[in-house]
Scaffold this active site. Structure first.
Site, PDB file in Angstrom:
ATOM      1  N   SER A 109      -2.930  -2.582   6.018  1.00 27.18           N
ATOM      2  CA  SER A 109      -4.255  -2.889   6.561  1.00 27.18           C
ATOM      3  C   SER A 109      -5.351  -1.994   5.971  1.00 27.18           C
ATOM      4  O   SER A 109      -5.092  -1.139   5.138  1.00 27.18           O
ATOM      5  CB  SER A 109      -4.212  -2.758   8.081  1.00 27.18           C
ATOM      6  OG  SER A 109      -3.706  -1.510   8.428  1.00 27.18           O
ATOM      7  N   ARG A 144       0.854  -1.187   0.000  1.00 29.39           N
ATOM      8  CA  ARG A 144       0.000   0.000   0.000  1.00 29.39           C
ATOM      9  C   ARG A 144       0.890   1.236   0.000  1.00 29.39           C
ATOM     10  O   ARG A 144       1.737   1.389   0.872  1.00 29.39           O
ATOM     11  CB  ARG A 144      -0.923   0.041   1.219  1.00 29.39           C
ATOM     12  CG  ARG A 144      -2.116   1.012   1.046  1.00 29.39           C
ATOM     13  CD  ARG A 144      -2.940   1.175   2.319  1.00 29.39           C
ATOM     14  NE  ARG A 144      -2.180   1.917   3.294  1.00 29.39           N
ATOM     15  CZ  ARG A 144      -2.184   1.663   4.605  1.00 29.39           C
ATOM     16  NH1 ARG A 144      -2.911   0.693   5.107  1.00 29.39           N
ATOM     17  NH2 ARG A 144      -1.450   2.389   5.429  1.00 29.39           N
ATOM     18  N   LYS A 157      11.733  10.315  11.172  1.00 29.55           N
ATOM     19  CA  LYS A 157      11.154   8.966  11.244  1.00 29.55           C
ATOM     20  C   LYS A 157      12.217   7.909  11.510  1.00 29.55           C
ATOM     21  O   LYS A 157      13.237   7.865  10.833  1.00 29.55           O
ATOM     22  CB  LYS A 157      10.468   8.611   9.916  1.00 29.55           C
ATOM     23  CG  LYS A 157       9.346   9.545   9.521  1.00 29.55           C
ATOM     24  CD  LYS A 157       8.609   8.988   8.301  1.00 29.55           C
ATOM     25  CE  LYS A 157       7.522   9.946   7.849  1.00 29.55           C
ATOM     26  NZ  LYS A 157       6.770   9.402   6.693  1.00 29.55           N
ATOM     27  N   LYS A 176      11.783   3.049   5.808  1.00 31.58           N
ATOM     28  CA  LYS A 176      11.812   4.462   5.424  1.00 31.58           C
ATOM     29  C   LYS A 176      13.179   4.851   4.846  1.00 31.58           C
ATOM     30  O   LYS A 176      13.266   5.766   4.030  1.00 31.58           O
ATOM     31  CB  LYS A 176      11.459   5.329   6.617  1.00 31.58           C
ATOM     32  CG  LYS A 176       9.947   5.552   6.759  1.00 31.58           C
ATOM     33  CD  LYS A 176       9.302   4.836   7.872  1.00 31.58           C
ATOM     34  CE  LYS A 176       7.804   5.027   7.871  1.00 31.58           C
ATOM     35  NZ  LYS A 176       7.088   3.930   8.522  1.00 31.58           N
ATOM     36  N   ASN A 219       4.156   0.789   2.173  1.00 30.50           N
ATOM     37  CA  ASN A 219       4.044  -0.339   3.112  1.00 30.50           C
ATOM     38  C   ASN A 219       4.232  -1.659   2.377  1.00 30.50           C
ATOM     39  O   ASN A 219       3.553  -1.916   1.382  1.00 30.50           O
ATOM     40  CB  ASN A 219       2.664  -0.336   3.759  1.00 30.50           C
ATOM     41  CG  ASN A 219       2.412   0.942   4.549  1.00 30.50           C
ATOM     42  OD1 ASN A 219       2.926   1.107   5.640  1.00 30.50           O
ATOM     43  ND2 ASN A 219       1.651   1.863   3.975  1.00 30.50           N
ATOM     44  N   GLU A 269       4.504   7.208   2.703  1.00 28.93           N
ATOM     45  CA  GLU A 269       5.348   6.024   2.897  1.00 28.93           C
ATOM     46  C   GLU A 269       4.837   4.903   2.004  1.00 28.93           C
ATOM     47  O   GLU A 269       3.728   4.971   1.470  1.00 28.93           O
ATOM     48  CB  GLU A 269       5.342   5.558   4.365  1.00 28.93           C
ATOM     49  CG  GLU A 269       3.995   5.057   4.814  1.00 28.93           C
ATOM     50  CD  GLU A 269       4.046   4.103   6.010  1.00 28.93           C
ATOM     51  OE1 GLU A 269       5.106   3.540   6.307  1.00 28.93           O
ATOM     52  OE2 GLU A 269       2.987   3.913   6.626  1.00 28.93           O
ATOM     53  N   ARG A 328      -8.027   7.597   4.629  1.00 24.20           N
ATOM     54  CA  ARG A 328      -8.043   7.761   6.084  1.00 24.20           C
ATOM     55  C   ARG A 328      -7.967   9.234   6.394  1.00 24.20           C
ATOM     56  O   ARG A 328      -7.249   9.981   5.717  1.00 24.20           O
ATOM     57  CB  ARG A 328      -6.830   7.089   6.714  1.00 24.20           C
ATOM     58  CG  ARG A 328      -7.059   5.665   7.118  1.00 24.20           C
ATOM     59  CD  ARG A 328      -5.798   5.076   7.678  1.00 24.20           C
ATOM     60  NE  ARG A 328      -4.650   5.363   6.835  1.00 24.20           N
ATOM     61  CZ  ARG A 328      -3.395   5.090   7.158  1.00 24.20           C
ATOM     62  NH1 ARG A 328      -3.125   4.529   8.311  1.00 24.20           N
ATOM     63  NH2 ARG A 328      -2.407   5.370   6.332  1.00 24.20           N
ATOM     64  N   GLU A 376       7.072   0.689  11.749  1.00 23.26           N
ATOM     65  CA  GLU A 376       5.760   0.680  11.102  1.00 23.26           C
ATOM     66  C   GLU A 376       4.677   0.722  12.163  1.00 23.26           C
ATOM     67  O   GLU A 376       4.911   0.377  13.314  1.00 23.26           O
ATOM     68  CB  GLU A 376       5.591  -0.624  10.300  1.00 23.26           C
ATOM     69  CG  GLU A 376       6.611  -0.847   9.217  1.00 23.26           C
ATOM     70  CD  GLU A 376       6.601   0.250   8.193  1.00 23.26           C
ATOM     71  OE1 GLU A 376       5.513   0.765   7.882  1.00 23.26           O
ATOM     72  OE2 GLU A 376       7.688   0.618   7.721  1.00 23.26           O
ATOM     73  N   GLY A 377       3.472   1.098  11.721  1.00 19.29           N
ATOM     74  CA  GLY A 377       2.311   0.885  12.576  1.00 19.29           C
ATOM     75  C   GLY A 377       1.850   2.093  13.368  1.00 19.29           C
ATOM     76  O   GLY A 377       0.919   2.001  14.156  1.00 19.29           O
TER      77      GLY A 377
HETATM   78  P1  ADP Z   1       3.896   4.564   9.957  1.00 22.60           P
HETATM   79  O1  ADP Z   1       4.733   3.522   9.305  1.00 22.60           O
HETATM   80  O2  ADP Z   1       4.028   4.573  11.435  1.00 22.60           O
HETATM   81  O3  ADP Z   1       2.470   4.524   9.465  1.00 22.60           O
HETATM   82  P2  ADP Z   1       4.116   7.030   8.409  1.00 22.60           P
HETATM   83  O4  ADP Z   1       5.319   7.413   7.655  1.00 22.60           O
HETATM   84  O5  ADP Z   1       2.949   6.582   7.610  1.00 22.60           O
HETATM   85  O6  ADP Z   1       4.535   5.958   9.507  1.00 22.60           O
HETATM   86  O7  ADP Z   1       3.685   8.262   9.308  1.00 22.60           O
HETATM   87  C1  ADP Z   1       2.571   8.220  10.186  1.00 22.60           C
HETATM   88  C2  ADP Z   1       1.662   9.415   9.954  1.00 22.60           C
HETATM   89  O8  ADP Z   1       2.384  10.632  10.109  1.00 22.60           O
HETATM   90  C3  ADP Z   1       1.081   9.487   8.547  1.00 22.60           C
HETATM   91  O9  ADP Z   1      -0.090   8.716   8.439  1.00 22.60           O
HETATM   92  C4  ADP Z   1       0.827  10.976   8.385  1.00 22.60           C
HETATM   93  O10 ADP Z   1      -0.403  11.338   8.991  1.00 22.60           O
HETATM   94  C5  ADP Z   1       1.958  11.607   9.168  1.00 22.60           C
HETATM   95  N1  ADP Z   1       3.075  11.930   8.254  1.00 22.60           N
HETATM   96  C6  ADP Z   1       4.109  11.126   7.940  1.00 22.60           C
HETATM   97  N2  ADP Z   1       4.941  11.717   7.056  1.00 22.60           N
HETATM   98  C7  ADP Z   1       4.412  12.919   6.788  1.00 22.60           C
HETATM   99  C8  ADP Z   1       4.805  14.023   5.938  1.00 22.60           C
HETATM  100  N3  ADP Z   1       5.917  13.976   5.206  1.00 22.60           N
HETATM  101  N4  ADP Z   1       4.014  15.123   5.917  1.00 22.60           N
HETATM  102  C9  ADP Z   1       2.897  15.181   6.680  1.00 22.60           C
HETATM  103  N5  ADP Z   1       2.488  14.188   7.489  1.00 22.60           N
HETATM  104  C10 ADP Z   1       3.219  13.066   7.558  1.00 22.60           C
HETATM  105 MG    MG Z   2       1.687   4.993   7.644  1.00 25.16          MG
END
Ligand code: ADP
Ligand code: MG
Length: 517
Positions: free
Chosen positions: A164, A135, A407, A340, A159, A157, A493, A411-412
């Site tokens: 999910s 995803r 970051k 990442k 996945n 990101e 979402r 994950e998660g």
């Molecule tokens: P995870 O693997 O924990 O899901 P993500 O990279 O998806 O990590 O980050 C979690 C949340 O943080 C995302 O769903 C988003 O809401 C916010 N986020 C992550 N990166 C960005 C970004 N570059 N700009 C704005 N919001 C972000």
């Molecule tokens: Mg995420």
């Protein structure tokens, strides 16, 4: 209110009675159709439901959020290229070894995963096929420097494990389509029936189809057992119906493919690896131990974070799966491809002196690669390279850090560090470990407004939407031959614009669907 469409107010203003009616319609439709989760203890305490029979509706928006069609199409169009890219990354052991070396100093979890790969490689992998249910997540980036402001889907990101919400995303788009036909037209400032463009999500059929393709590609058991599919899950999973919808789809479209749910902590109790050159994975049905199945596919909805590995036995269990002949979704290498750090390296543009890393995996000069490049935003290493030292400066400065998210390789949800919290956090981490993080520019979506029904209460205000596009890919890890590569539906979402994390299960975000504008 939303400003995406000039001259209109969206979502419409509701009177208290109208809102109550809409909430009732959503509550009933959700339970009636399985748009549900198990309740958090804060909502229904365990002693009020000792038998674990309660389910509540998943947090959901009252209206489908407006989402730019151009960004929706962009995300869908680029998915097959992403599938190819990540299959190729997962096959490139030298590249992944380099990535692991970069981050492993500050990261036991990544180091342990890599050790599993090395151990299995030593005895030789027995299963060349690899299944990806991917995803790719995006937010809309609004560039105000052009007129009109340009809108681009930028990747948050990618996945590669436990992607999910496919099950609930299909139901959410169905819910909103139902409301658009029955409820929204009755609101005083209502939305006429048929006036919204609400794309259906095909995620359940798409993801289940990927699992079924892998099941069918696994040959009949030479040991004379029936084949099966294992859903590897967390013991205390609350997002269980999301997973069940995939099981129900497989049960209806592939009735000869039995699916069993196995808790990650039970792997070594109920499975064995046959003492044969092929190392088939055998599953003994706990309720009826004479029944033995040969596992064709392991679909992991667990094992993506350190919480599932409390002790050495858990790591042994992951190794046990990895060395078996079952088709893994994902393999350890595919899981590592989803870090990442990989995303950061892939998103680094070519310079005058060096080609892009992306070019190592796909031809980076084609129109399809151009579409992929457009989804990247600036991501920087936090190592001691020139780019890394520059990023460290930005991250430590109390003013410039406001434009970034830091970051780790996790994950998660719930692991990132945002804006002003970055400098203090970094100072709490030994400098030798900074290289295990990446620094990413914050994506700034246009303001959107909506109402969220969560735990029976309605919250109203500005929201931020995140599009997820699913993809399925089945490939041969040795030859690179790709047997299946499909875009597999979407997820939207939404979270309040005051919340920085968006995970629905983590309690911050909610389910939504797209109203294309
Ligand atoms: P995870 O693997 O924990 O899901 P993500 O990279 O998806 O990590 O980050 C979690 C949340 O943080 C995302 O769903 C988003 O809401 C916010 N986020 C992550 N990166 C960005 C970004 N570059 N700009 C704005 N919001 C972000
Ligand atoms: Mg995420």
């Amino acid at each position: 209110m939303s400003t995406l469409v000039a001259g209109s107010t969206y979502p419409p203003q509701l009177t208290d009675v109208e809102r109550d009616n809409l909430v009732l319609a959503i509550k009933d439709w959700s339970i009636g159709n399985g748009l549900a989760i198990r309740p958090p203890p804060a909502v229904i305490p365990i002693n009020a439901d000792p038998a674990g029979i309660a389910a509540i509706n998943a947090p959901v928006t009252l209206f489908p959020s407006q989402f730019p069609r151009i960004c929706f199409e962009q995300g869908k169009a680029v998915q097959q290229t992403y599938n190819d890219l990540y299959a190729a990354v997962s096959r490139d052991e030298d590249f992944l070894a380099h990535i692991v070396k970069e981050v492993a100093d500050g990261d036991d979890f990544i180091r342990n995963l890599w050790q599993i790969h090395l151990k299995v490689k030593q005895e030789g992998y027995t299963q060349p096929l690899s299944l990806g249910l991917f995803r790719s997540d995006y937010m809309v980036h609004q560039d105000a420097s052009t007129t009109p402001p340009s809108l681009t889907a930028k990747q948050v990101e990618f996945n590669t494990i436990a992607s999910s919400f496919g099950g609930l995303s299909c139901l959410t788009s169905k819910l909103h389509r139902y409301l658009a036909a029955t409820e929204y037209p009755l609101i005083k400032e209502g939305i006429p029936a048929g006036s919204l463009d609400l794309p259906e999500s095909s995620a359940v059929k798409g993801l289940a189809g990927g699992i079924e393709a892998a099941f069918n590609a696994y040959p009949p058991s030479e040991l004379g057992h029936p084949k099966c599919i294992i859903f590897l899950v967390q013991g205390d999973e609350r997002n269980v119906f999301d997973q069940r919808h995939l099981e129900y789809q497989i049960a209806s479209s592939s009735p000869k493919a039995p699916v069993f749910r196995l808790a990650f902590s039970d792997i070594l109790t109920y499975t064995t690896v046959a003492n044969t050159p092929k190392r088939q994975l055998l599953y003994r049905l706990p309720r009826n131990p004479e029944k033995v199945f040969e596992v064709a596919v392991i679909y992991m909805r667990a094992g993506y974070g350190p919480g599932d590995y409390p002790d050495q036995r858990a790591w042994d269990a992951r190794y046990h799966l990895e060395r078996s002949a079952a088709i893994k979704c994902p393999t350890v290498l595919t899981q590592l491809a989803g870090t990442k750090k990989v995303q950061q390296v892939l998103a680094t543009p070519r310079s005058s002196s060096a080609p892009s890393m992306l070019g190592r995996f796909i031809n980076d000069d084609t129109p399809a690669a151009g579409d992929l490049w457009r989804t990247f935003t600036n991501i920087y290493p936090m190592d001691t390279s020139e780019a890394g030292l520059e990023a460290r400066q930005k991250a430590l400065d109390p003013v410039t850090c406001q434009a970034y998210v830091l970051k780790p390789q996790r994950e998660g949800g719930g692991n990132n560090i945002y804006r002003g919290a970055i400098p203090g956090f970094l100072k709490s981490v030994p400098e030798e470990h900074w290289g295990s993080f990446i620094l990413m520019e914050l994506i700034t979506p246009p303001p959107v407004s909506n109402l969220i029904l969560r735990n029976g209460k309605v919250e109203q205000g500005g929201v931020i939407c995140e599009l997820g596009v699913y993809g399925t890919c089945l490939w041969n890890q040795n030859s690179g031959e790709v047997f299946r590569n499909e875009e597999a539906g979407y997820l939207l979402r939404t979270k309040g614009d005051k919340s920085e994390e968006g995970g629905v299960a983590a309690g911050y975000g909610c389910m939504d669907s797209c109203s294309l504008v």
